[in-house]
Design an enzyme around this catalytic site. Structure first.
Site, mmCIF file in Angstrom:
data_model
loop_
_atom_site.group_PDB
_atom_site.id
_atom_site.type_symbol
_atom_site.label_atom_id
_atom_site.label_comp_id
_atom_site.label_asym_id
_atom_site.label_seq_id
_atom_site.Cartn_x
_atom_site.Cartn_y
_atom_site.Cartn_z
ATOM 1 C CG ASP A 275 -6.976 3.614 -0.377
ATOM 2 O OD1 ASP A 275 -7.552 2.425 -0.684
ATOM 3 O OD2 ASP A 275 -7.041 4.045 0.034
ATOM 4 C CE LYS B 117 -4.249 0.660 0.318
ATOM 5 N NZ LYS B 117 -5.228 0.426 -0.287
#
Ligand code: NDP
Ligand code: 2IT
Length: 444
Positions: free
Chosen positions: A166, A126
């Protein structure tokens, strides 16, 4: 002290001021307790849990860019490459002022198990930055994205690490990042997913997380003898996940009466107008206050409040810890039968426990929102074979993946004596494949 408790204590001590990361680790390791206890000696000797909770690599870098006034701005960029046990690192990039290392680590840690649950060969990672795209001009967003990739390009690649969207990172940002990567590296490869359809994106990736959430919701309800059609749903958020969750819920015959953003929320008794929502959020990039212009009978409220509306099902689709114990109590007292997480870790640990104790069907984000990353992996496959699949083909694969996840998490829970506990089931089922790969690959 048990191995699990020792490692939880270590994580808290070694990663101070990272409460979200502690929360994610606690939830996973508590679920794994039964599995770990059955293998305690081997796991301890191999430091298996220490290796699981320590990222393989974390990268933090400066992102300088020039705003429209000619002022230089400096943001911080992150990429946490958590686990490559089962495939290249895979996970989104969050652009939001709240981003810090602890948040990226919690998201990267969750991603390991989520990606494993998809059944596809993708590891966990991430990244993101504390840059806030809100209120910025297109040129400013492009300047930021180009600077961000000018550092990040060194660490990513189609076979090493494949970032995606995201919060705050959508098609526009991915486009600017892809362009800069291609310019620097001179290769046309599937280094990012969520790309536009004209340059290697996959049909149905935009819809995938929201649609996948509803495929899972429908299937889990069915497994519990309940029909989705005819149910009333409360949704939070009004971004990528929320919009397509609302759309699919309506297609499946449910009524969604709320949505929200960081300033307020909408109650629309007749059902949220998705076309209006898309225009406000995807085209105008505006606030939800505008919704009233499209739907005069709807209500706009400042602040937080969607969980106070009576509904059968709740779909938190905004951000972490947005549904707390008080909200859980309200949902239960209003007769809510299911909470399915579209966002990552939107429900606090206390709220999750309360919901489960009150027989609410609860699906954790790592299972329920896995459709996004699963479809990203399908985008990677299409890029590798230089082909594009039809919408129907991708959508049917997505549905199959979500249905499989339902059965896998349910079976894993049952195998370990926790029937119906999908948190335990998701963590164990996700862990099993990763631990198998870790064991096979030696001490790395
Ligand atoms: P978007 O940026 O498209 O939308 C986010 C939505 O949540 C917006 O409505 C935003 O409101 C709201 N929001 C964000 N932060 C906060 C906050 N701190 N407080 C209140 N509201 C907030 O993001 P996505 O829809 O892509 O992501 C939503 C969630 O889903 C995140 O948890 C993400 O990690 C998760 N997720 C996303 C996937 C994807 O494919 N995009 C896949 C799997 C999970 P505002 O615009 O006012 O900020
Ligand atoms: O949290 C997530 O799974 C995402 N933001 C999507 C990641 C991806 O690689 O598509």
């Amino acid at each position: 002290m048990s191995y699990v408790d020792e490692v939880i204590e270590q994580v808290v001590k070694q990663n101070p001021a990272e409460p979200e990361f502690h929360q994610a680790v606690k939830e996973v390791l508590e679920s794994l307790r039964v599995v770990v206890e059955a293998n305690e000696e081997k796991y301890r000797k191999d430091a298996l849990l220490e290796r699981l909770v320590n990222p393989e690599r974390q990268i933090k870098f400066r992102v300088p860019w020039i705003d429209d006034q000619g002022q230089v701005q400096v943001n911080t960029g992150y990429r946490v490459q958590f686990s490559s046990a089962i495939g290249p690192y895979k996970g989104g990039l969050r652009l939001h002022p709240s981003v810090n290392l602890g948040i990226i680590k919690f998201l990267g840690f969750e991603q390991i198990f989520k990606n494993s649950l998809t059944g596809l060969p993708i590891g966990g990672g991430k990244g993101g930055s504390d840059f806030d795209p809100k209120g910025k001009s297109d040129r400013e967003v492009m300047a930021f994205c180009q600077s961000f990739i000018t550092e990040l390009y060194k660490y990513i690649g189609a076979d090493t690490d494949v970032p995606a969207g995201d919060i705050g990172t959508g098609a526009r940002e991915i486009g600017y990042m892809y362009g800069q990567y291609k310019r620097i590296r001179g290769v046309y490869e599937g280094v990012l997913t969520g790309k536009g359809l004209s340059y290697g994106g996959s049909l149905a990736r935009t819809e995938a997380t929201g649609y996948g959430l509803l495929y899972l919701t429908e299937e889990l309800l069915k497994m519990n003898g309940i029909e989705l059609s005819g149910k009333t749903i409360v949704v939070s958020g009004s971004g990528n996940v929320a919009i397509y969750a609302i759309q699919k819920a309506q297609q499946l015959g449910a009524k969604v009466v709320t949505c929200s953003d960081s300033t307020g929320w909408i109650y629309d008794e007749e059902g949220i107008d998705v076309a209006a929502l898309k225009e406000i959020k995807e085209v105008k990039r505006a606030r939800l206050t505008e919704y009233k212009n499209y739907r005069p009978n709807s209500e706009y409220h400042e602040g937080k409040g969607v969980w106070s509306v009576k509904a059968d099902i709740a779909l938190p689709c905004a951000t972490q810890n947005e549904l707390n114990l008080e909200d859980a109590k309200t949902l239960v007292s209003n007769g809510c039968i299911g909470v399915f997480e579209g966002a990552n870790m939107p429900t606090t640990l206390e709220a999750t426990e309360y919901l489960q104790a009150n027989n609410v069907i609860f699906a954790p984000g790592k299972a329920a929102n896995a459709g996004g990353v699963a479809t990203s992996a399908l985008e990677m496959s299409q890029n590798s074979e230089r082909l594009s699949w039809s919408f129907e083909e991708v959508d049917s694969k997505l549905k199959e993946i979500m249905v499989n996840i339902c059965h896998n998490i349910s079976d894993a829970a049952e195998r370990y004596g926790a029937k119906g506990n999908y948190v335990v089931g998701a963590n164990i089922a996700g862990f099993e494949k990763v631990v198998d790969a870790m064991n096979a690959q030696g001490i790395v």
